[in-house]
Write a protein that holds these residues in place. Structure first.
Motif, PDB file in Angstrom:
ATOM      1  N   ILE A 178      35.489  34.571  42.181  1.00 54.03           N
ATOM      2  CA  ILE A 178      36.696  35.043  41.247  1.00 54.03           C
ATOM      3  C   ILE A 178      36.250  36.368  40.434  1.00 54.03           C
ATOM      4  N   THR A 179      34.960  36.373  39.968  1.00 58.03           N
ATOM      5  CA  THR A 179      34.727  37.599  39.257  1.00 58.03           C
ATOM      6  C   THR A 179      34.262  38.957  40.075  1.00 58.03           C
ATOM      7  N   GLU A 180      34.261  38.762  41.425  1.00 61.57           N
ATOM      8  CA  GLU A 180      34.080  40.013  42.008  1.00 61.57           C
ATOM      9  C   GLU A 180      35.267  40.141  43.127  1.00 61.57           C
ATOM     10  N   ALA A 181      36.143  40.120  42.687  1.00 59.14           N
ATOM     11  CA  ALA A 181      37.401  40.331  43.718  1.00 59.14           C
ATOM     12  C   ALA A 181      37.474  41.602  44.235  1.00 59.14           C
ATOM     13  N   VAL A 182      37.934  41.846  45.379  1.00 59.22           N
ATOM     14  CA  VAL A 182      38.010  43.139  45.935  1.00 59.22           C
ATOM     15  C   VAL A 182      39.413  43.332  46.673  1.00 59.22           C
ATOM     16  N   VAL A 183      39.911  44.457  46.889  1.00 57.98           N
ATOM     17  CA  VAL A 183      41.226  44.739  47.520  1.00 57.98           C
ATOM     18  C   VAL A 183      40.845  44.537  49.230  1.00 57.98           C
ATOM     19  N   ARG A 184      39.657  45.403  49.511  1.00 58.71           N
ATOM     20  CA  ARG A 184      39.417  45.353  50.999  1.00 58.71           C
ATOM     21  C   ARG A 184      37.859  44.884  51.093  1.00 58.71           C
ATOM     22  N   GLY A 185      37.588  43.973  51.968  1.00 60.83           N
ATOM     23  CA  GLY A 185      36.291  43.503  52.141  1.00 60.83           C
ATOM     24  C   GLY A 185      36.147  42.092  52.536  1.00 60.83           C
ATOM     25  N   ALA A 186      34.896  41.458  52.555  1.00 61.35           N
ATOM     26  CA  ALA A 186      35.004  40.203  52.938  1.00 61.35           C
ATOM     27  C   ALA A 186      35.408  39.360  51.566  1.00 61.35           C
ATOM     28  N   ARG A 187      36.132  38.043  52.130  1.00 64.15           N
ATOM     29  CA  ARG A 187      36.741  37.257  51.391  1.00 64.15           C
ATOM     30  C   ARG A 187      35.765  35.892  50.898  1.00 64.15           C
TER      31      ARG A 187
END
Length: 549
Positions: A178-187
């Motif tokens: 939750i604190t390091e969400a990205v648009v593109r990358g590993a989930r």
């Protein structure tokens, strides 16, 4: 003769006292159970005996009447010999215990004749379909494996036991941090289960050079800690220093990775983060490839990356998941937001209080008109608004997720509008505080953002006392403090100073990946080359003849 009589009388008196008190055990060789705690060295000096009943009595003396401590006694092969399995309820998979251990031993097993080696060795070779089996030679081994979720098998007549891997406690599945969400990358992110975190890391670095050293810390918690690094990339002196500092820790329990972080700091009184904290396995893998060391802690999804210099806290994994032009734009925007979140309120206070001549006339008249009727000086106004903003931010974090965001947003709107209408603060101050708060959210490191939030109040007080001279003095003091800090022997401002042209490709900008041929100079001094030369993409007709240049 007299000593024997005294010892026998002492034994009878103790047994009578124990029975009167309702205790089940009071053997002569169990004096150490009467201590307030059972230490590791006490258990290591108590070997597993060939008498199964004596071993069970000792284990019951250690655990007492714990409801989750289970000792299941049974007979092997329909009465060949007695045995027992020891485990903690809720820590093991009950179906695995019944189908792979109890049923084969109680129903299907018949001993081979002649018996080769010990009876326990034959059981291990012929009966048990369990992949992970460890031997136990003393009570410390038994309890250590039981607490980790294993099942310990003890057989009458055998002076040792077998610890069988049968962990079955519930764990959280990998989810997006939750604190390091990205648009593109590993989930997927780390979880509280250490073996899952190790697997997530192994999937990204498929090399035998990935070294994972396991150690146990905490005199009571016995928390497992894993130190990870890539052999040949991480400096040996860095690995040795991390290992030495961890082994020096002597504390009751390690409940979260911050327990380790505070014990490993070079500068314990500085509130600047000196280790990178992350939930993302891709970020850990990227830092390991640069020559850093990672620490994975049991029961927490947050990994520590060492050393954690200042520039590393301004970098995000997403910088490398988009085109480098977008990465440059985001990186510059992030540095600008960092400066805004630290200096904007203090500069506003200094300029409006001491340096009005620096403001254009029309803007100055607008500020004066907006501040007309405000009863507080600018510094008090700024401090009140910043404190109110921090209260709303913490309230939004601590409240349940379904109402936290609504409370923080509605509270900010209502309080800001009411404060302006009441004439307590000026509208421009609300804009400054809101822009400062939004800029602080651009920091990819939550720990660094907290440090800036604390420094912001100090800078505002200096601005209210000395104007821009106080702001300049505060910035200079921060730079002197940062320049004097080190993280595991690495300068805290590494990347900025000392100057290395290759390192500046990943500081304020993010150069194309095919240009970043070397690792950071302060991290990997012996093996800096990380890719082959001449990897710039070019059309076939423009490629140099005769191979790479």
């Amino acid at each position: 003769m007299r000593k024997r009589i005294v010892k026998k009388l002492h034994h009878l008196i103790r047994n009578y006292a124990c029975k009167t008190a309702g205790k089940n055990i009071c053997p002569d060789d169990m004096d150490w159970v009467q201590q307030t705690t059972v230490e590791k060295y006490d258990l290591e000096r108590i070997p597993i005996e060939a008498d199964l009943a004596a071993n069970i009595k000792r284990l019951k003396g250690i655990y007492g009447v714990c409801p989750d401590f289970i000792i299941r006694q049974f007979e092997i092969g329909g009465g060949i010999t007695k045995a027992a399995v020891i485990f903690l309820e809720g820590m093991v998979e009950r179906v695995l215990l019944s189908e792979n251990l109890l049923k084969p031993l109680m129903i299907h097993y018949r001993p081979l004749k002649p018996v080769q080696g010990s009876f326990l060795e034959q059981i291990l070779r012929v009966v048990l379909p369990v992949d992970v089996v460890r031997k136990c030679v003393n009570l410390h081994d038994v309890i250590d494996h039981v607490m980790e979720g294993s099942v310990v098998l003890l057989v009458d007549g055998e002076p040792r036991g077998l610890a069988l891997e049968a962990a079955g406690f519930k764990t959280r599945a990998p989810e997006e941090p939750i604190t390091e969400a990205v648009v593109r990358g590993a989930r997927e992110g780390f979880t509280e289960a250490l073996h899952i975190n190790i697997t997530l890391l192994r999937r990204r670095l498929k090399t035998p050079n990935l070294v994972l050293e396991r150690m146990v810390l905490g005199r009571i918690s016995h928390t497992q800690v894993v130190v990870g690094y890539v052999r040949g990339l991480a400096a040996p002196e860095l690995v040795a220093e991390v290992r030495e500092r961890l082994q020096r820790i002597d504390i009751d329990g390690i409940l979260e990775s911050n327990y380790l972080e505070e014990m490993l700091r070079d500068h314990p009184l500085s509130f600047f983060p000196q280790a990178i904290t992350t939930e993302r396995p891709d970020r850990v893998a990227a830092n390991l490839l640069e020559g850093r060391v990672a620490i994975l802690t049991e029961n927490t999804p947050h990994a520590l990356i060492l050393p954690g210099e200042f520039v590393a806290h301004m970098q995000s994994p997403e910088d490398f998941y988009h085109h480098f032009v977008l990465g440059v734009f985001i990186r510059l925007l992030r540095w600008s937001a960092f400066a805004v979140s630290l200096l904007l309120p203090s500069i506003y206070v200094a300029v409006t209080t001491f340096h009005q001549e620096m403001i254009p006339t029309r803007l100055l008249l607008s500020i004066v008109a907006a501040r007309e009727g405000v009863p507080f000086p600018a510094v008090v106004e700024a401090l009140l608004m910043e404190i109110a903003f921090e209260i709303l931010r913490e309230a939004g974090v601590r409240l349940p997720r379904t109402v936290g965001q609504a409370v923080s947003i509605v509270g900010a709107l209502v309080i800001g509008e009411a404060a302006v209408m009441a004439g307590v603060v000026s509208p421009l101050m609300v804009i400054v505080v809101a822009l400062t708060g939004i800029s602080s959210f651009l920091s990819p490191s939550f720990d660094l953002a907290i440090s800036i939030r604390i420094l912001r109040f100090t800078m505002m007080i200096l601005a209210g006392l000395l104007g821009l001279f106080g702001v300049a003095a505060g910035v200079l003091a921060i730079l002197i403090h940062l320049a004097g800090m080190r993280s595991f022997g690495v300068p805290y401002l590494a990347g900025l100073t000392p100057f290395y042209s290759d390192d500046w490709k990943d500081v304020f900008i993010r150069a194309p990946i095919w240009m970043m041929r070397r690792r950071p100079a302060e991290l990997s001094k012996s093996n800096r080359k990380r890719q082959a030369p001449g990897l710039k993409p070019e059309p076939p007709d423009r490629r140099p003849q005769g191979g790479r240049s």
